[in-house]
Design a protein around this motif. Structure first.
Motif, short mmCIF file in Angstrom:
data_model
loop_
_atom_site.label_atom_id
_atom_site.label_comp_id
_atom_site.label_asym_id
_atom_site.label_seq_id
_atom_site.Cartn_x
_atom_site.Cartn_y
_atom_site.Cartn_z
N GLU A 152 0.83 -1.21 0.00
CA GLU A 152 0.00 0.00 0.00
C GLU A 152 0.87 1.26 0.00
O GLU A 152 0.59 2.22 -0.73
CB GLU A 152 -0.91 0.00 1.24
CG GLU A 152 -1.89 -1.15 1.32
CD GLU A 152 -3.03 -1.04 0.33
OE1 GLU A 152 -3.19 0.06 -0.26
OE2 GLU A 152 -3.74 -2.04 0.13
N THR A 153 1.92 1.27 0.81
CA THR A 153 2.79 2.44 0.91
C THR A 153 3.47 2.72 -0.42
O THR A 153 3.56 3.88 -0.87
CB THR A 153 3.84 2.23 2.01
OG1 THR A 153 3.16 2.07 3.27
CG2 THR A 153 4.79 3.41 2.10
N ARG A 204 0.92 4.14 -2.93
CA ARG A 204 0.61 5.55 -2.63
C ARG A 204 1.80 6.46 -2.97
O ARG A 204 1.62 7.57 -3.46
CB ARG A 204 0.22 5.70 -1.16
CG ARG A 204 -1.16 5.18 -0.82
CD ARG A 204 -1.64 5.72 0.52
NE ARG A 204 -0.74 5.38 1.60
CZ ARG A 204 -0.83 4.26 2.33
NH1 ARG A 204 -1.79 3.38 2.07
NH2 ARG A 204 0.03 4.03 3.31
N ALA A 211 -3.92 4.89 -6.15
CA ALA A 211 -4.63 4.07 -5.18
C ALA A 211 -4.46 2.60 -5.53
O ALA A 211 -4.11 2.24 -6.66
CB ALA A 211 -6.12 4.43 -5.20
#
Length: 202
Positions: free
Chosen positions: A138-139, A142, A147
């Protein structure tokens, strides 16, 4: 049920529609239609097709799916959910088949890293390590300005490469126990591959 994933000839099962079965009898071959893949999982299927192209001597644009090793009761339950369709039992040369472990295939479907439990690792330790791996994905997504539900092809290339390398683990039966459920994909099913056909009753 006589499964041997290292045999030269594999025992495989597939459930097909009556229409697909009649087409197999008429033309002698069942060729998959890749356009029928759920768009939600197009990335995973695209990766699998590339693995088939690299590892198999056959050619094609899609995949026919089979069970290559499954508990009898599980297969019975699947058949009960498929009234009006046809269960085909097949024998096929191992070299035409790409195997994948059923449970861990979902890592590719979910575009998530496949982490294997370490020797002696407790459940809570594994879950914590898995959560950290998910958070790292996720990091990095981003940090690339997008997304997680953005198109996979737009994710950072190094991230995609790492994920796909982790998925290759579930293509090797040697990495698993002997009782796992295994699926198989081939580029084409031929009439001569079929040893038994059973129409499933409702």
């Amino acid at each position: 049920m006589g499964y041997n994933l290292s045999a030269d000839q594999l025992l495989l099962h597939t459930i097909q529609t009556e229409e697909a079965f009649e087409g197999l009898l008429t033309t002698g071959a069942l060729v998959p239609d890749p356009s029928r893949v759920d768009p939600l999982h197009a990335d995973a299927y695209g990766w699998l097709y590339r693995q088939m192209a690299a590892r198999l001597p056959t050619k094609g644009d899609g995949a026919v799916w089979f069970w290559a090793q499954i508990r009898r009761q599980d297969l019975v339950e699947i058949c009960k959910q498929s009234p009006g369709e046809v269960l085909l039992t097949c024998r096929m040369p191992r070299e035409r088949v790409l195997l994948s472990q059923f449970g861990d295939w979902h890592s590719a479907l979910n575009r998530s890293p496949l982490l294997i439990e370490l020797p002696g690792e407790r459940d809570e330790e594994y879950c914590a390590r898995l959560e950290r791996a998910f958070q790292e994905v996720e990091t990095r997504i981003r940090a690339a300005g997008m997304a997680r539900d953005a198109g996979y092809q737009h994710w950072p290339e190094d991230l995609r490469r790492e994920l796909e390398c982790s998925w290759e683990f579930f293509l090797d039966p040697g990495n698993y126990g002997r009782y796992d459920n295994w699926q198989a994909t081939v580029h084409c099913l031929y009439e001569d591959d079929v040893v038994e056909a059973v129409r499933l009753q409702g």
